[in-house]
Enzyme design. Structure first.
Site, PDB file in Angstrom:
ATOM      1  N   SER A 182     -81.182 -23.703  15.418  1.00 36.25           N
ATOM      2  CA  SER A 182     -81.736 -24.420  14.344  1.00 36.25           C
ATOM      3  C   SER A 182     -82.958 -25.129  14.458  1.00 36.25           C
ATOM      4  O   SER A 182     -83.354 -25.506  15.457  1.00 36.25           O
ATOM      5  CB  SER A 182     -80.750 -25.538  13.998  1.00 36.25           C
ATOM      6  OG  SER A 182     -81.735 -26.255  12.733  1.00 36.25           O
ATOM      7  N   TYR A 211     -76.935 -33.496  15.426  1.00 30.69           N
ATOM      8  CA  TYR A 211     -77.169 -32.069  15.072  1.00 30.69           C
ATOM      9  C   TYR A 211     -78.135 -31.455  15.822  1.00 30.69           C
ATOM     10  O   TYR A 211     -78.177 -30.407  16.503  1.00 30.69           O
ATOM     11  CB  TYR A 211     -77.381 -32.109  13.809  1.00 30.69           C
ATOM     12  CG  TYR A 211     -77.547 -30.458  13.031  1.00 30.69           C
ATOM     13  CD1 TYR A 211     -76.404 -29.605  13.268  1.00 30.69           C
ATOM     14  CD2 TYR A 211     -78.771 -30.105  12.723  1.00 30.69           C
ATOM     15  CE1 TYR A 211     -76.648 -28.299  12.890  1.00 30.69           C
ATOM     16  CE2 TYR A 211     -78.916 -28.869  12.164  1.00 30.69           C
ATOM     17  CZ  TYR A 211     -77.820 -27.911  12.474  1.00 30.69           C
ATOM     18  OH  TYR A 211     -78.125 -26.544  11.970  1.00 30.69           O
TER      19      TYR A 211
HETATM   20  N1  LIG Z   1     -77.635 -23.223   6.510  1.00 28.07           N
HETATM   21  C1  LIG Z   1     -78.823 -23.420   7.305  1.00 28.07           C
HETATM   22  O1  LIG Z   1     -79.931 -23.709   6.524  1.00 28.07           O
HETATM   23  C2  LIG Z   1     -78.702 -23.456   8.634  1.00 28.07           C
HETATM   24  C3  LIG Z   1     -80.037 -23.495   9.208  1.00 28.07           C
HETATM   25  C4  LIG Z   1     -80.128 -23.682  10.494  1.00 28.07           C
HETATM   26  C5  LIG Z   1     -78.938 -23.420  11.380  1.00 28.07           C
HETATM   27  N2  LIG Z   1     -77.763 -23.187  10.759  1.00 28.07           N
HETATM   28  C6  LIG Z   1     -76.606 -22.914  11.517  1.00 28.07           C
HETATM   29  O2  LIG Z   1     -76.025 -21.655  11.201  1.00 28.07           O
HETATM   30  C7  LIG Z   1     -74.903 -21.735  11.566  1.00 28.07           C
HETATM   31  C8  LIG Z   1     -73.692 -21.489  10.083  1.00 28.07           C
HETATM   32  O3  LIG Z   1     -74.209 -22.352   9.504  1.00 28.07           O
HETATM   33  P1  LIG Z   1     -73.963 -22.241   7.831  1.00 28.07           P
HETATM   34  O4  LIG Z   1     -74.937 -22.827   7.172  1.00 28.07           O
HETATM   35  O5  LIG Z   1     -73.230 -20.950   7.583  1.00 28.07           O
HETATM   36  O6  LIG Z   1     -72.380 -23.360   7.471  1.00 28.07           O
HETATM   37  P2  LIG Z   1     -71.293 -23.110   6.522  1.00 28.07           P
HETATM   38  O7  LIG Z   1     -70.781 -24.524   6.280  1.00 28.07           O
HETATM   39  O8  LIG Z   1     -71.797 -22.241   5.395  1.00 28.07           O
HETATM   40  O9  LIG Z   1     -70.269 -22.361   7.513  1.00 28.07           O
HETATM   41  C9  LIG Z   1     -70.012 -22.714   8.494  1.00 28.07           C
HETATM   42  C10 LIG Z   1     -68.546 -22.231   9.039  1.00 28.07           C
HETATM   43  O10 LIG Z   1     -68.224 -22.792  10.309  1.00 28.07           O
HETATM   44  C11 LIG Z   1     -66.945 -22.999  10.304  1.00 28.07           C
HETATM   45  N3  LIG Z   1     -66.522 -24.242  11.169  1.00 28.07           N
HETATM   46  C12 LIG Z   1     -66.873 -25.470  11.295  1.00 28.07           C
HETATM   47  N4  LIG Z   1     -66.335 -26.149  12.354  1.00 28.07           N
HETATM   48  C13 LIG Z   1     -65.649 -25.320  13.030  1.00 28.07           C
HETATM   49  C14 LIG Z   1     -64.721 -25.350  14.211  1.00 28.07           C
HETATM   50  N5  LIG Z   1     -64.544 -26.299  14.877  1.00 28.07           N
HETATM   51  N6  LIG Z   1     -64.416 -24.150  14.783  1.00 28.07           N
HETATM   52  C15 LIG Z   1     -64.752 -22.987  14.000  1.00 28.07           C
HETATM   53  N7  LIG Z   1     -65.113 -22.881  13.031  1.00 28.07           N
HETATM   54  C16 LIG Z   1     -65.884 -23.972  12.194  1.00 28.07           C
HETATM   55  C17 LIG Z   1     -66.713 -23.386   9.020  1.00 28.07           C
HETATM   56  O11 LIG Z   1     -65.157 -23.550   8.483  1.00 28.07           O
HETATM   57  C18 LIG Z   1     -67.368 -22.597   8.375  1.00 28.07           C
HETATM   58  O12 LIG Z   1     -66.569 -21.193   7.779  1.00 28.07           O
HETATM   59  C19 LIG Z   1     -74.290 -23.410  12.136  1.00 28.07           C
HETATM   60  O13 LIG Z   1     -74.204 -23.085  13.320  1.00 28.07           O
HETATM   61  C20 LIG Z   1     -75.689 -23.997  11.542  1.00 28.07           C
HETATM   62  O14 LIG Z   1     -75.885 -24.935  12.329  1.00 28.07           O
HETATM   63  C21 LIG Z   1     -77.610 -23.013   9.266  1.00 28.07           C
END
Ligand SMILES: NC(=O)c1ccc[n+]([C@@H]2O[C@H](COP(=O)([O-])OP(=O)(O)OC[C@H]3O[C@@H](n4cnc5c(N)ncnc54)[C@H](O)[C@@H]3O)[C@@H](O)[C@H]2O)c1
Length: 257
Positions: free
Chosen positions: A147, A160
């Site tokens: 991220s 985070y």
């Molecule tokens: N959305 C953004 O803007 C963004 C930006 C940078 C990085 N990210 C990263 O992308 C990745 C996905 O994020 P997202 O935005 O799709 O989030 P989201 O909340 O939409 O989906 C996250 C998924 O991870 C699962 N999860 C959570 N804890 C868990 C655990 N202990 N074991 C297994 N699964 C687990 C959740 O159930 C969910 O299905 C993350 O690592 C996040 O940090 C997201």
């Protein structure tokens, strides 16, 4: 006919956190490229996601295994279950993550342990669980999801940000250690993605549907991130090792989204 440049037929891919959001988009892209995909998620909703993806793609190359990535025993069960269902893991995508808000003074130990346990320890445990079989089989690919918060200095995402800084370090450290085993490790760093998790946060902050639609149109999609992941998992990137690929629509070079 010329073979497609990116194809994963017969390959087994594990995507953590793939019940929804970016992870689901990554799982779908790999399925579209012919892979067998395990959706690993702590949320039982992953079962429904697997069913819907199978219907949409018209085949049964997708399987759900419930797994909390912060727990070693559940990771071992995930790797065993994947081996039984599809075979050894060829590609691991460490995507599962949480992004709750708290600055230094608001962060208690339980909060820190939870964020670091899922976002960083989970990736370490998974790498440790899949690498021995990759070594035995002569190679593999790991893509970690980072991220921009890793270096952004945003006070409200202290734990985070540290977890995602750790993801970059883990990527570079393992990339060097594992390259001699033909295991490539890289990181995709999304900018801002209108995933379910992120949209839920916007709603909780009081944004209405119109504002959400307008913001969603300006930021990245899960598919934007998935395309970068699939590229880094493919033979087209075979000389790319230990790198962070930023997918942020130009935000990091000053483009206003
Ligand atoms: N959305 C953004 O803007 C963004 C930006 C940078 C990085 N990210 C990263 O992308 C990745 C996905 O994020 P997202 O935005 O799709 O989030 P989201 O909340 O939409 O989906 C996250 C998924 O991870 C699962 N999860 C959570 N804890 C868990 C655990 N202990 N074991 C297994 N699964 C687990 C959740 O159930 C969910 O299905 C993350 O690592 C996040 O940090 C997201």
């Amino acid at each position: 006919m010329t073979a497609p440049l990116i194809a994963f037929d017969g390959r087994t891919v594990v995507v953590t956190g793939a019940a929804k959001g970016i992870g689901r988009a990554i799982a779908m892209r790999f399925l579209q490229c012919g892979a067998r995909v395990v959706i690993a998620d702590s949320d039982e909703g992953g079962l429904d996601t697997a069913k819907r993806l199978a219907e949409r793609e018209g085949h049964a190359r997708v399987h759900f295994i419930r797994c909390d990535v912060s727990k070693r025993s559940e990771i071992e069960a995930l790797v065993d279950g994947t081996a039984r269902h599809f075979g050894a893991v060829d590609v691991l995508v460490n995507n599962a993550g949480i992004f709750p808000r708290a600055d230094l003074l608001q962060t208690d130990e339980a909060f820190w342990d939870n964020v670091l346990g899922i976002n960083l320890k989970g990736a370490y445990l998974l790498c440790q669980a899949v690498v021995p079989a990759m070594m035995e089989r002569g190679g593999g690919v790991i893509v970690n999801i980072g991220s921009n918060h890793a270096a952004a200095g945003e006070p409200a995402t202290m734990a985070y940000a540290v977890s995602k800084g750790g993801i970059v370090t883990l990527t570079k450290n393992l990339a060097k250690a594992l390259a001699k085993h033909n295991i490539r490790v890289n990181c995709v760093q999304p900018g801002w993605v209108a995933s379910e998790g992120e949209v839920a946060r916007w709603k909780a902050n009081g944004m209405d549907e119109e504002q959400i639609a307008a913001l969603s149109a300006r930021v990245q999609t899960g598919e934007d991130i998935a395309d970068a992941v699939v590229f880094l998992a493919s033979g087209m990137s075979k000389q790319i090792i230990g790198q962070v690929l930023v997918v942020d629509g130009g935000a990091s070079v000053g483009r206003v989204q």
